[in-house]
Design a protein around this motif. Structure first.
Motif, PDB file in Angstrom:
ATOM      1  N   UNK A   1      30.688 -44.188  -7.742  1.00  0.00           N
ATOM      2  CA  UNK A   1      31.622 -43.123  -8.088  1.00  0.00           C
ATOM      3  C   UNK A   1      30.998 -41.794  -7.678  1.00  0.00           C
ATOM      4  N   UNK A   2      31.759 -41.041  -6.887  1.00  0.00           N
ATOM      5  CA  UNK A   2      31.195 -39.853  -6.267  1.00  0.00           C
ATOM      6  C   UNK A   2      31.481 -38.576  -7.055  1.00  0.00           C
ATOM      7  N   UNK A   3      30.547 -37.655  -6.932  1.00  0.00           N
ATOM      8  CA  UNK A   3      30.739 -36.315  -7.449  1.00  0.00           C
ATOM      9  C   UNK A   3      31.450 -35.448  -6.423  1.00  0.00           C
ATOM     10  N   UNK A   4      31.714 -34.193  -6.788  1.00  0.00           N
ATOM     11  CA  UNK A   4      32.444 -33.302  -5.878  1.00  0.00           C
ATOM     12  C   UNK A   4      31.586 -32.755  -4.744  1.00  0.00           C
ATOM     13  N   UNK A   5      30.266 -32.865  -4.885  1.00  0.00           N
ATOM     14  CA  UNK A   5      29.376 -32.406  -3.834  1.00  0.00           C
ATOM     15  C   UNK A   5      28.850 -31.005  -4.042  1.00  0.00           C
ATOM     16  N   UNK A   6      27.741 -30.739  -3.391  1.00  0.00           N
ATOM     17  CA  UNK A   6      27.173 -29.394  -3.302  1.00  0.00           C
ATOM     18  C   UNK A   6      27.170 -29.010  -1.832  1.00  0.00           C
ATOM     19  N   UNK A   7      27.822 -27.896  -1.532  1.00  0.00           N
ATOM     20  CA  UNK A   7      27.850 -27.449  -0.134  1.00  0.00           C
ATOM     21  C   UNK A   7      26.698 -26.479   0.074  1.00  0.00           C
ATOM     22  N   UNK A   8      25.800 -26.857   0.982  1.00  0.00           N
ATOM     23  CA  UNK A   8      24.615 -26.057   1.291  1.00  0.00           C
ATOM     24  C   UNK A   8      24.772 -25.437   2.668  1.00  0.00           C
ATOM     25  N   UNK A   9      24.585 -24.150   2.725  1.00  0.00           N
ATOM     26  CA  UNK A   9      24.605 -23.436   4.003  1.00  0.00           C
ATOM     27  C   UNK A   9      23.225 -22.835   4.207  1.00  0.00           C
ATOM     28  N   UNK A  10      22.607 -23.157   5.327  1.00  0.00           N
ATOM     29  CA  UNK A  10      21.289 -22.618   5.656  1.00  0.00           C
ATOM     30  C   UNK A  10      21.444 -21.607   6.793  1.00  0.00           C
ATOM     31  N   UNK A  11      21.025 -20.377   6.531  1.00  0.00           N
ATOM     32  CA  UNK A  11      21.153 -19.317   7.543  1.00  0.00           C
ATOM     33  C   UNK A  11      19.819 -19.016   8.209  1.00  0.00           C
TER      34      UNK A  11
END
Lengths: 109, 113
Positions: B103-113
């Motif tokens: 069962x999956x979570x909504x996720x963490x969106x990671x942006x690396x600059x």
């Protein structure tokens, strides 16, 4: 090696038409196969798994070990079926899912 | 039951930094798996923890690590961030038996600059 192939990135059908999303796998043992679906702005969720052999939202999938396929089918598409569909495999008792690249299904009114 | 939760939902970091993501599984679930999702590579398995032990590992460099606590909550850490680490990181929980539904979570969106 474990591999899942979904040959269609995009699939568009009209409402009421039959739908078939293809999934082929490569695995030397006995796999567990799943279809996951992701509706717009929602999390990834299980649609069905081969071991349960049940129909969810009118979708069915049959495991064909000879053709190493697990295609997802629905006889009459509905607009709410528009989503991203992922075929996935796990094997050897491991809690590790190998996913296909996904098929974006669009149902046109 | 409450679903899988992940914090934070969004993160922006710069190259070279490190980041820690958190996942709280469904109550009673003992297995937590982590996946990376990118447009190019799709969904790829990072690792799985069960009863505080790493049970399975994917093909990611050692910069990616994780741990699980006694309450089954899990964290993953990425050190020395690279631009290519920009992705949606998903965690999934299951009771822990072979081939069980995750069962999956909504996720963490990671942006690396």
């Amino acid at each position: 090696a474990q591999r899942v192939t979904q040959p269609e990135k995009l699939l568009s059908v009209f409402k009421g038409a039959p739908v078939e999303l293809k999934c082929n796998y490569s695995y030397s043992g006995s796999p567990e196969l799943f279809w996951y679906v992701q509706y717009s702005r929602q999390r990834l969720q299980l649609l069905l798994r081969h071991i349960s052999r049940e129909s969810i939202k009118g979708f069915t999938a049959d495991l064909n070990k000879g053709e190493t396929s697990f295609h997802l089918k629905k006889p009459f598409a509905q607009e709410e079926d528009s989503a991203m569909y992922y075929c996935a495999l796990s094997g050897g008792g491991a809690q590790k899912l190998v996913f296909g690249q996904g098929t974006r299904l669009t149902i046109n009114p | 039951k409450a679903g899988v939760t992940q914090t934070p939902r969004y993160l922006i970091k710069t190259r070279g930094q490190q980041v820690t993501l958190s996942c709280s599984p469904i109550s009673g679930h003992r297995s937590v798996s982590w996946y990376q999702q990118t447009p190019g590579q799709g969904l790829q398995f990072l690792f799985e923890y069960f009863s505080e032990t790493q049970r399975n590992k994917g093909n990611f460099p050692g910069r990616f690590s994780g741990r699980q606590f006694s309450n089954s909550r899990s964290e993953m850490n990425v050190s020395t961030l690279e631009l290519g680490d920009s992705a949606l990181y998903l965690c999934a929980s299951s009771p822990g038996g072979a081939g069980e539904t995750q069962y999956f979570g909504p996720g963490t969106r990671l942006l690396v600059l």
